[in-house]
Design a protein around this motif. Structure first.
Motif, mmCIF file in Angstrom:
data_model
loop_
_atom_site.group_PDB
_atom_site.id
_atom_site.type_symbol
_atom_site.label_atom_id
_atom_site.label_comp_id
_atom_site.label_asym_id
_atom_site.label_seq_id
_atom_site.Cartn_x
_atom_site.Cartn_y
_atom_site.Cartn_z
ATOM 1 N N SER A 259 26.628 39.067 39.658
ATOM 2 C CA SER A 259 25.351 38.952 40.340
ATOM 3 C C SER A 259 24.701 40.324 40.254
ATOM 4 C CB SER A 259 25.539 38.545 41.803
ATOM 5 O OG SER A 259 25.925 39.666 42.574
ATOM 6 N N TRP B 135 24.355 42.416 42.411
ATOM 7 C CA TRP B 135 24.978 43.378 43.297
ATOM 8 C C TRP B 135 26.438 43.665 42.956
ATOM 9 C CZ3 TRP B 135 20.818 45.060 44.898
ATOM 10 C CH2 TRP B 135 19.802 44.278 45.447
ATOM 11 N N VAL B 136 27.056 42.932 42.052
ATOM 12 C CA VAL B 136 28.506 43.028 41.867
ATOM 13 C C VAL B 136 28.868 43.298 40.413
ATOM 14 C CG1 VAL B 136 30.696 41.809 42.079
ATOM 15 C CG2 VAL B 136 28.923 41.476 43.792
ATOM 16 N N VAL C 176 37.084 37.961 41.495
ATOM 17 C CA VAL C 176 35.929 37.702 42.334
ATOM 18 C C VAL C 176 35.630 36.218 42.213
ATOM 19 C CG1 VAL C 176 33.480 38.166 42.729
ATOM 20 C CG2 VAL C 176 35.004 40.023 42.038
ATOM 21 N N THR D 118 30.310 35.023 44.807
ATOM 22 C CA THR D 118 29.415 36.116 45.128
ATOM 23 C C THR D 118 27.984 35.605 45.132
ATOM 24 O OG1 THR D 118 28.616 38.307 44.456
ATOM 25 C CG2 THR D 118 29.360 36.851 42.696
ATOM 26 N N THR D 119 27.286 35.866 46.228
ATOM 27 C CA THR D 119 25.878 35.514 46.372
ATOM 28 C C THR D 119 25.179 36.734 46.948
ATOM 29 O OG1 THR D 119 25.995 34.717 48.655
ATOM 30 C CG2 THR D 119 26.592 33.144 46.920
ATOM 31 N N TYR E 74 27.152 37.164 50.479
ATOM 32 C CA TYR E 74 28.553 37.533 50.645
ATOM 33 C C TYR E 74 29.258 37.709 49.306
ATOM 34 C CZ TYR E 74 29.033 32.493 49.894
ATOM 35 O OH TYR E 74 28.939 31.220 49.385
ATOM 36 N N PHE E 75 30.395 38.371 49.402
ATOM 37 C CA PHE E 75 31.224 38.699 48.244
ATOM 38 C C PHE E 75 32.677 38.418 48.624
ATOM 39 C CE2 PHE E 75 34.249 41.931 46.864
ATOM 40 C CZ PHE E 75 34.139 41.915 45.483
ATOM 41 N N THR E 76 33.401 37.696 47.770
ATOM 42 C CA THR E 76 34.792 37.365 48.073
ATOM 43 C C THR E 76 35.713 37.785 46.936
ATOM 44 O OG1 THR E 76 34.172 35.469 49.432
ATOM 45 C CG2 THR E 76 36.436 35.537 48.654
ATOM 46 N N THR F 253 36.470 38.752 52.172
ATOM 47 C CA THR F 253 35.034 38.501 52.046
ATOM 48 C C THR F 253 34.242 39.521 52.864
ATOM 49 O OG1 THR F 253 35.259 36.147 51.611
ATOM 50 C CG2 THR F 253 33.165 36.876 52.505
ATOM 51 N N LEU G 31 27.372 40.821 52.823
ATOM 52 C CA LEU G 31 26.548 41.858 52.208
ATOM 53 C C LEU G 31 25.322 42.207 53.041
ATOM 54 C CD1 LEU G 31 26.711 40.734 48.479
ATOM 55 C CD2 LEU G 31 28.136 42.409 49.670
ATOM 56 N N ASN H 21 30.492 29.172 46.125
ATOM 57 C CA ASN H 21 29.114 29.505 45.785
ATOM 58 C C ASN H 21 28.108 28.499 46.320
ATOM 59 O OD1 ASN H 21 29.412 31.988 44.388
ATOM 60 N ND2 ASN H 21 30.193 30.904 42.607
#
Length: 302
Positions: free
Chosen positions: A78, A80-81, A168, A171-172, A175-177, A197, A200, A267
């Protein structure tokens, strides 16, 4: 064709004959319990200030002589990741093999994403605190497994396999897991997972209870839905078996989840409950997961 009772008796016999030694099972349980401090998730937006957090995943350096070094880059999941694997612990001979990745979460905040520098500093501080806590847990887990593997190398007659990998899985922008998957084999094997998790938008790591309104009985709602899914799966496939409503070994029956039960958000924003191998089913079933429908949880959410 076997009926379910015959298959169950056969599985019990196989479990008794080939299961790991009690000492090995105890070591596994201690390793798992020591790393569990509850994974935290969130559905709702709370603070927009930290929405621009970037999570970078790297692997901790290890200078041991029996470490193989490698670098690989996974495409951005994403905006951010980014996930980067730098190093992992590797060992292999004719009786032993290990491949243990040790991930580290490193937060960053793009300067062009947050106008208010005070908010940026606060967001970075919260994410750093959460990341430091997760990294400490992961380090403790992997250090213990590496030490156990090295200790077992002294056994000249035994066989062992140790695998730890990270992924991973969701990821949205909210949030990130990160999933840490562990496998240990010694005669037979055992597999277990950890889920981490980060919200974000707040920089925090949340427990299951933080998704739901105060005093809502989400434990019962989730547990009953899992039981329903178990029954439906067993009716459709005779090879699927869960410890549920059994008079044979009632102490193994699944009753309900707890706030410490592993879970993550996929997701689609659905809660997915994950059990370790052997928790709710025979070990051949692996690590069962149950996706809880949104309509089951919607009345209970904050």
């Amino acid at each position: 064709m076997y009926n379910r009772e015959e298959k169950w008796n056969e599985m019990k016999q196989e479990y008794q004959e080939h299961n790991m030694m009690p000492e090995q099972v105890m070591q596994l349980k201690q390793s798992i319990a020591k790393g569990k401090k509850g994974n935290r998730r969130v559905f709702k937006s709370i603070a927009a200030a930290a929405a621009s957090v970037v999570i970078v995943l790297a692997v901790l350096p290890n200078t041991s002589g029996d470490i193989a070094y490698a670098m690989s880059r996974i495409p951005i999941l994403s905006k951010w990741v980014e996930v980067v694997t730098l190093r992992d612990y590797k060992f292999e001979n004719n009786r032993n093999d290990a491949n243990i990745e040790v991930p580290e979460i490193v937060p960053q905040i793009p300067t062009d994403a947050i106008e208010n520098t005070e908010n940026a500093a606060s967001a970075k501080q919260k994410v750093k605190k959460t990341a430091d806590e997760i990294n400490a847990e992961i380090k403790e887990i992997t250090d213990k497994l590496i030490a156990e593997f090295k200790e077992n190398l002294k056994d000249q007659e035994g066989y062992q396999s140790m695998q730890v990998a990270s992924e991973v899985i969701a990821t949205t922008e909210q949030y990130f897991t990160l999933k840490l998957n562990c496998y240990q084999g010694a005669g037979s094997g055992a597999e277990w997972n950890y889920f981490y998790t980060i919200n974000l938008e707040t920089g925090e790591r949340l427990k299951l209870k933080d998704l739901f309104a105060k005093d809502s009985d989400y434990i019962t709602a989730i547990s009953e839905n899992i039981k329903q899914q178990m029954k439906e799966q067993m009716e459709k496939d005779e090879n699927v078996f869960y410890w549920l409503d059994s008079d044979d070994i009632p102490e193994w029956n699944f009753e309900k989840i707890t706030d410490e039960t592993q879970f993550y958000l996929n997701n689609n924003g659905e809660v997915v409950v994950s059990f370790n191998e052997g928790d709710v089913a025979p070990m051949y079933m692996g690590c069962p997961e149950f996706t809880i429908p949104k309509d089951v949880l919607k009345p209970l959410l904050k």
